[in-house]
Design an enzyme around this catalytic site. Structure first.
Site, short mmCIF file in Angstrom:
data_model
loop_
_atom_site.label_atom_id
_atom_site.label_comp_id
_atom_site.label_asym_id
_atom_site.label_seq_id
_atom_site.Cartn_x
_atom_site.Cartn_y
_atom_site.Cartn_z
N SER A 134 0.32 11.80 -6.17
CA SER A 134 1.62 11.31 -5.72
C SER A 134 2.63 11.40 -6.88
O SER A 134 2.78 12.45 -7.47
CB SER A 134 1.43 9.87 -5.20
OG SER A 134 2.57 9.43 -4.52
N ARG A 200 8.21 -2.79 0.72
CA ARG A 200 6.79 -2.41 0.73
C ARG A 200 6.31 -2.19 2.17
O ARG A 200 5.51 -1.30 2.45
CB ARG A 200 5.95 -3.49 0.04
CG ARG A 200 4.49 -3.11 -0.14
CD ARG A 200 4.33 -1.86 -1.00
NE ARG A 200 2.97 -1.69 -1.50
CZ ARG A 200 2.62 -0.75 -2.35
NH1 ARG A 200 3.52 0.12 -2.79
NH2 ARG A 200 1.38 -0.65 -2.78
N ASP A 289 -2.00 12.86 5.41
CA ASP A 289 -0.91 12.35 4.57
C ASP A 289 0.44 12.70 5.21
O ASP A 289 0.79 13.88 5.32
CB ASP A 289 -1.03 12.99 3.18
CG ASP A 289 0.06 12.54 2.21
OD1 ASP A 289 0.96 11.77 2.60
OD2 ASP A 289 0.00 12.97 1.04
N HIS A 318 -1.81 9.06 2.99
CA HIS A 318 -1.37 9.34 1.62
C HIS A 318 -2.18 8.56 0.58
O HIS A 318 -2.61 9.10 -0.43
CB HIS A 318 0.12 8.99 1.50
CG HIS A 318 0.69 9.24 0.13
ND1 HIS A 318 0.95 10.51 -0.34
CD2 HIS A 318 1.03 8.40 -0.87
CE1 HIS A 318 1.45 10.44 -1.56
NE2 HIS A 318 1.49 9.17 -1.92
N ASP A 319 -2.40 7.26 0.82
CA ASP A 319 -3.12 6.44 -0.16
C ASP A 319 -4.59 6.80 -0.27
O ASP A 319 -5.30 6.23 -1.11
CB ASP A 319 -2.97 4.95 0.18
CG ASP A 319 -1.80 4.30 -0.55
OD1 ASP A 319 -1.20 4.95 -1.42
OD2 ASP A 319 -1.49 3.13 -0.24
C1 LIG Z 1 -5.09 -6.63 -8.43
C2 LIG Z 1 -4.64 -5.44 -7.75
O1 LIG Z 1 -3.81 -5.43 -6.90
S1 LIG Z 1 -5.38 -4.04 -8.24
C3 LIG Z 1 -4.59 -2.75 -7.42
C4 LIG Z 1 -3.42 -2.37 -8.16
N1 LIG Z 1 -2.76 -1.40 -7.36
C5 LIG Z 1 -2.47 -0.25 -7.83
O2 LIG Z 1 -2.83 0.05 -8.92
C6 LIG Z 1 -1.70 0.66 -6.95
C7 LIG Z 1 -2.51 1.46 -6.10
N2 LIG Z 1 -3.29 0.71 -5.13
C8 LIG Z 1 -2.90 0.53 -3.85
O3 LIG Z 1 -1.82 0.91 -3.44
C9 LIG Z 1 -3.87 -0.20 -2.95
O4 LIG Z 1 -4.56 -1.13 -3.70
C10 LIG Z 1 -4.87 0.75 -2.24
C11 LIG Z 1 -4.13 1.82 -1.48
C12 LIG Z 1 -5.77 1.44 -3.22
C13 LIG Z 1 -5.77 -0.04 -1.28
O5 LIG Z 1 -5.01 -0.87 -0.45
P1 LIG Z 1 -5.63 -2.20 0.20
O6 LIG Z 1 -4.53 -3.12 0.49
O7 LIG Z 1 -6.72 -2.73 -0.66
O8 LIG Z 1 -6.35 -1.67 1.50
P2 LIG Z 1 -6.07 -1.91 3.04
O9 LIG Z 1 -4.83 -1.23 3.45
O10 LIG Z 1 -7.31 -1.54 3.76
O11 LIG Z 1 -5.84 -3.48 3.20
C14 LIG Z 1 -6.86 -4.40 2.91
C15 LIG Z 1 -6.27 -5.76 2.68
O12 LIG Z 1 -5.49 -6.15 3.81
C16 LIG Z 1 -6.06 -7.32 4.40
N3 LIG Z 1 -5.89 -7.19 5.84
C17 LIG Z 1 -6.42 -6.24 6.64
N4 LIG Z 1 -6.01 -6.43 7.91
C18 LIG Z 1 -5.19 -7.50 7.90
C19 LIG Z 1 -4.45 -8.19 8.91
N5 LIG Z 1 -4.44 -7.77 10.16
N6 LIG Z 1 -3.72 -9.26 8.53
C20 LIG Z 1 -3.70 -9.68 7.24
N7 LIG Z 1 -4.39 -9.07 6.25
C21 LIG Z 1 -5.12 -8.01 6.58
C22 LIG Z 1 -7.50 -7.31 3.97
O13 LIG Z 1 -8.07 -8.60 4.04
C23 LIG Z 1 -7.38 -6.81 2.55
O14 LIG Z 1 -6.91 -7.87 1.75
P3 LIG Z 1 -7.19 -7.90 0.14
O15 LIG Z 1 -6.47 -6.73 -0.43
O16 LIG Z 1 -6.63 -9.20 -0.30
O17 LIG Z 1 -8.68 -7.79 -0.03
N1 LIG Z 2 0.25 2.99 -2.83
C1 LIG Z 2 0.80 3.66 -3.97
C2 LIG Z 2 2.07 4.37 -3.59
C3 LIG Z 2 1.88 5.71 -3.07
O1 LIG Z 2 1.77 6.66 -4.08
C4 LIG Z 2 1.21 2.67 -5.03
O2 LIG Z 2 1.48 1.53 -4.70
O3 LIG Z 2 1.30 3.07 -6.19
#
Ligand SMILES: CC(=O)SCCNC(=O)CCNC(=O)[C@H](O)C(C)(C)COP(=O)(O)OP(=O)(O)OC[C@H]1O[C@@H](n2cnc3c(N)ncnc32)[C@H](O)[C@@H]1OP(=O)(O)O
Ligand SMILES: N[C@@H](CCO)C(=O)O
Length: 341
Positions: A134, A200, A289, A318-319
């Protein structure tokens, strides 16, 4: 552990503005070998940070493609972010106050220019592999053009050589959401939280897709009038980002992405600029994506003289580049096996 490099001299930006000084937050893992030929530099995307073993676990880390037992791995936080490098929350030494919404426009080239200073500080003269997805891929492409003799191989995933009109439109909608929360201009940490949450929420629609939402977030109670699961999910994701990110950084970094174009100042022809990128490249796309669709990576691979193209699928859209670590790590390991050091 987060380390920092402070550069106490003015840093000229592509816009003509200057930052009186810059700080670069970074992580390193592993050891630089005697011939300094084992450097892997990881470029992060929008809201990640310099701890690549955290957000790209399974791709970067022990027993993964990018293993610190083999490589000296560097990942630096980008200018404009809120995770250790100079950004809206940093103190402007001229005013003694944080920049907040007055932070100047940072381009992808500016981010790379700062990371080149870090590279020099670390005594690195050659990068075996530069990689990113990305917005991280935006930096990889820029850097490959800026220092073709330094960068040996590149790995790109879900990225683009120039921000698309679609991407700019999405980012504009996100910034409109932030601007609608007038508090975003207030000079305090946490300003613009409601706007950031809405931004977001818009972003999530493009980081995921129709199929993911329908398969994972559909309600099976057909009598419902309100409180839908998908709505709860989108609200939750907005709140989750607000806890760890800044509205001003989100605003600034979407601007940075909008200006991404590797042909700016280089003749204006993306294909021609890509044809000048000599590095061996692995270019990966995710079929689902909708933000940087495969046609953008196909364009890159078609015009890079030395590219291998792979398309995978992911329910995450995309993610998927952050989630499909096993497939990515295996493909990268295979490809790196064909790349001589
Ligand atoms: C501490 C940190 O945040 S570390 C991560 C730091 N982030 C980065 O570095 C940026 C890149 N990372 C990201 O953008 C994201 O973390 C990703 C793309 C890798 C993964 O996204 P996630 O949010 O974990 O995945 P997903 O879309 O499946 O959602 C899961 C979360 O939504 C919650 N959820 C799922 N469905 C629902 C719902 N219907 N209602 C409410 N919450 C829900 C889950 O309980 C889970 O919660 P959690 O994150 O607290 O465990
Ligand atoms: N989910 C990504 C953005 C897409 O590249 C982030 O939060 O960094």
């Amino acid at each position: 552990m987060l380390q920092t490099l402070h550069i106490k001299k003015s840093f000229e930006l592509e816009s003509g503005d200057t930052l009186p000084e810059v700080t670069i937050g970074y992580h390193t893992y592993g050891t630089l070998n005697a011939s300094k030929s084992n450097v892997v530099w990881v470029c992060h995307a929008l809201t990640a940070n310099s701890d690549a073993t955290d957000w790209w676990k399974g791709v970067v880390g022990e027993n993964s493609a990018i293993d610190p037992n083999k490589y000296f791995i560097v990942c630096a936080n980008i200018l404009g972010s809120c995770y250790g490098s100079t950004g809206p929350q940093s103190i402007n030494p001229v005013t003694g106050q944080s920049y907040f919404a007055d932070f100047p426009l940072i381009t992808i080239r500016d981010m790379v220019k700062a990371h080149i200073l870090l590279k020099e500080h670390l005594g690195i003269s050659s990068v075996h592999l530069l990689m990113g997805g990305s917005m991280g891929g935006y930096q990889v492409l820029e850097w490959s053009v800026m220092e073709p003799g330094v960068i040996k191989n590149i790995f790109l995933i879900t990225t683009s050589p120039a921000e698309s009109a679609w991407g700019i439109a999405i980012h504009t909608a996100q910034r409109l959401a932030i601007e609608a929360d007038e508090s975003w201009k207030e000079k305090r940490i946490g300003a613009g939280e409601k706007g950031l949450k809405a931004a977001r929420a818009i972003g999530m629609l493009t980081y995921r897709n129709y199929d993911m939402m329908v398969h994972q977030q559909a309600d099976h109670d057909h009598e419902k009038l309100d409180n839908f699961k998908a709505s709860s999910y989108i609200n939750y994701q907005g709140d989750k980002l607000v806890k760890r990110f800044s509205a001003q950084s989100y605003w600034a970094l979407t601007k940075s992405m909008d200006s991404h174009n590797i042909s700016r100042g280089r003749g204006g022809n993306l294909a021609a600029v890509l044809r000048r990128v000599p590095q061996r490249a692995l270019v990966m796309a995710i079929a689902s994506d909708i933000l940087c669709p495969p046609k953008e990576q196909q364009f890159i691979a078609e015009h890079l003289p030395n590219a291998t193209y792979i398309e995978i699928d992911s329910s995450y859209g995309h993610d998927g580049f952050l989630v499909e670590f096993q497939i990515i790590s295996e493909a990268l390991t295979r490809w790196l096996g064909h790349v001589a050091e």
